[in-house]
Design a protein around this motif. Sequence first.
Motif, short mmCIF file in Angstrom:
data_model
loop_
_atom_site.label_atom_id
_atom_site.label_comp_id
_atom_site.label_asym_id
_atom_site.label_seq_id
_atom_site.Cartn_x
_atom_site.Cartn_y
_atom_site.Cartn_z
N ILE A 35 48.53 57.85 28.85
CA ILE A 35 48.75 56.42 29.13
C ILE A 35 47.50 55.81 29.78
O ILE A 35 47.57 54.77 30.44
CB ILE A 35 49.98 56.20 30.03
CG1 ILE A 35 49.87 57.02 31.33
CG2 ILE A 35 51.26 56.54 29.28
CD1 ILE A 35 50.90 56.63 32.40
N CYS A 36 46.35 56.48 29.60
CA CYS A 36 45.12 56.04 30.27
C CYS A 36 44.18 55.30 29.30
O CYS A 36 44.31 55.40 28.10
CB CYS A 36 44.40 57.25 30.85
SG CYS A 36 45.40 58.16 32.05
N GLY A 37 43.24 54.57 29.91
CA GLY A 37 42.25 53.83 29.14
C GLY A 37 42.61 52.37 29.02
O GLY A 37 43.51 52.00 28.28
N LYS A 38 41.93 51.52 29.79
CA LYS A 38 42.13 50.06 29.76
C LYS A 38 43.61 49.66 29.91
O LYS A 38 44.12 48.89 29.08
CB LYS A 38 41.54 49.46 28.49
CG LYS A 38 40.05 49.75 28.35
CD LYS A 38 39.46 49.07 27.11
CE LYS A 38 37.97 49.35 27.00
NZ LYS A 38 37.38 48.83 25.77
N PRO A 39 44.30 50.15 30.93
CA PRO A 39 45.73 49.85 31.06
C PRO A 39 45.99 48.37 31.34
O PRO A 39 45.30 47.76 32.14
CB PRO A 39 46.17 50.72 32.25
CG PRO A 39 44.92 50.92 33.05
CD PRO A 39 43.80 50.97 32.06
N ARG A 40 46.98 47.83 30.63
CA ARG A 40 47.31 46.41 30.80
C ARG A 40 48.79 46.17 30.51
O ARG A 40 49.44 46.99 29.87
CB ARG A 40 46.43 45.55 29.89
CG ARG A 40 46.36 46.01 28.45
CD ARG A 40 45.12 45.49 27.75
NE ARG A 40 43.90 45.99 28.37
CZ ARG A 40 42.68 45.53 28.10
NH1 ARG A 40 42.50 44.59 27.19
NH2 ARG A 40 41.63 46.01 28.70
N ILE A 41 49.26 45.05 31.00
CA ILE A 41 50.68 44.70 30.85
C ILE A 41 50.78 43.37 30.10
O ILE A 41 49.99 42.46 30.34
CB ILE A 41 51.37 44.60 32.23
CG1 ILE A 41 51.64 46.02 32.76
CG2 ILE A 41 52.67 43.80 32.15
CD1 ILE A 41 52.14 46.05 34.19
N ALA A 42 51.76 43.29 29.18
CA ALA A 42 52.03 42.04 28.48
C ALA A 42 53.51 41.68 28.65
O ALA A 42 54.38 42.54 28.48
CB ALA A 42 51.71 42.17 27.00
N ASP A 43 53.75 40.43 29.03
CA ASP A 43 55.11 39.89 29.08
C ASP A 43 55.20 38.88 27.95
O ASP A 43 54.53 37.85 27.96
CB ASP A 43 55.35 39.22 30.45
CG ASP A 43 56.80 38.86 30.69
OD1 ASP A 43 57.47 38.38 29.74
OD2 ASP A 43 57.29 39.03 31.83
N VAL A 44 56.00 39.22 26.93
CA VAL A 44 56.05 38.42 25.69
C VAL A 44 57.40 37.71 25.60
O VAL A 44 58.45 38.33 25.76
CB VAL A 44 55.85 39.31 24.45
CG1 VAL A 44 55.77 38.46 23.19
CG2 VAL A 44 54.61 40.18 24.59
N GLY A 45 57.36 36.40 25.28
CA GLY A 45 58.61 35.65 25.16
C GLY A 45 59.36 35.62 26.48
O GLY A 45 58.77 35.47 27.54
N GLY A 46 60.69 35.81 26.40
CA GLY A 46 61.44 35.83 27.65
C GLY A 46 62.93 35.69 27.44
O GLY A 46 63.39 35.33 26.35
N VAL A 47 63.66 35.96 28.50
CA VAL A 47 65.13 35.87 28.46
C VAL A 47 65.61 34.48 28.02
O VAL A 47 66.63 34.38 27.34
CB VAL A 47 65.73 36.26 29.84
CG1 VAL A 47 67.24 36.12 29.83
CG2 VAL A 47 65.34 37.70 30.20
N PRO A 48 64.90 33.39 28.37
CA PRO A 48 65.36 32.07 27.91
C PRO A 48 65.42 31.91 26.39
O PRO A 48 66.05 30.97 25.89
CB PRO A 48 64.33 31.10 28.52
CG PRO A 48 63.86 31.80 29.75
CD PRO A 48 63.81 33.25 29.37
N TYR A 49 64.77 32.82 25.64
CA TYR A 49 64.91 32.79 24.18
C TYR A 49 66.17 33.50 23.69
O TYR A 49 66.53 33.41 22.53
CB TYR A 49 63.68 33.42 23.51
CG TYR A 49 62.39 32.64 23.72
CD1 TYR A 49 62.41 31.26 23.89
CD2 TYR A 49 61.16 33.29 23.74
CE1 TYR A 49 61.23 30.55 24.08
CE2 TYR A 49 59.97 32.58 23.92
CZ TYR A 49 60.02 31.21 24.10
OH TYR A 49 58.86 30.51 24.28
N LEU A 50 66.83 34.22 24.62
CA LEU A 50 68.08 34.92 24.30
C LEU A 50 69.30 34.16 24.83
O LEU A 50 70.33 34.07 24.15
CB LEU A 50 68.04 36.32 24.91
CG LEU A 50 69.34 37.14 24.86
CD1 LEU A 50 69.69 37.51 23.42
CD2 LEU A 50 69.20 38.41 25.71
N ILE A 51 69.18 33.65 26.05
CA ILE A 51 70.30 32.93 26.67
C ILE A 51 69.78 31.64 27.32
O ILE A 51 68.62 31.59 27.71
CB ILE A 51 71.03 33.81 27.72
CG1 ILE A 51 70.05 34.34 28.77
CG2 ILE A 51 71.78 34.94 27.09
CD1 ILE A 51 70.68 35.17 29.87
#
Length: 297
Positions: A35-51
């Motif tokens: 899980i190494c090498g340029k670690p990054r996090i993405a939060d895509v879309g969201g719960v408001p697209y479901l409810i």
Amino acid sequence: VLQKGLKENFADAQVSVVDCPDLTQEPFNFPAKGICGKPRIADVGGVPYLIPLVQKEKVYDLNTVAKDIELPGAFILGAGAASSKILGVNAELIPIVQTKSEKKPAVNGSYIAQINPADKGCLLEKYSSKYTDCEFGLLANLYASEGQPGKVIEVKANGRTGELNFVSCLRQILEKHYGEKPVGMGGTFIIQKGKAKIHIMPPEFSACPLNTDEDVNNWLKFFEMKAPLICQPVIVSRDPGFDLRVEHTHCFSHHGEGGHYHQDTSPDSVQYLGYLLPAELLFRIDRPQETHLVGRD
């Protein structure tokens, strides 16, 4: 920081820096070694697209996300919703994908957890057993890296004494220590012993608006599932104003159970073993214009 905090919530906790185990081996069987090498996090879309009501047109592709986060070919782990356009139903997605690069096609090791139409239990399947794409829908919280071996944070925690689940505990420890500074982490952990409370979304989206957490919980299907469960957490200690889901964890197993992790249900006997890494970058993709805090648990 983590060890000190975990000892307030678990009978025994040990945190150390180790070489990442080979994640292509059991019980992970991931398409990348680490899980190494340029670690990054993405939060895509969201719960408001479901409810409160679903927006089915919200469909994404993990190969595109990898380019959006400036890491084409990234190895991606996390938690999200399956594409109802592909499946024909609503389901939990446990994304485990080596995205495509110029040299290689994508390797999709993801799982889907849905309600079994036959017995209303959990139906866990390997995504690639039925589908060839890397799509998902509505929302996802993703940890991405080059998938390389390297040094990671190993977390062992046994015997839960506090109220918080393992992931919430880690997140709140970071928030308490780092305050205004957001710290993000991701990776994988195994619930080695015990049982856990897991939900799976129903196959049909709700026709009536889900306006409260109570509405959401009445709609979701909850199960008690047994170890070993292999979980993919994405954690951000504090939302720096991007309307993030600050923690989200999905899990799979080799015994047909999986879904969205809430809490272990066997605090005395539970054993956690995790391999995590702090992320260097955070990307917010397709943030909902209209938002709320319902259904973020």
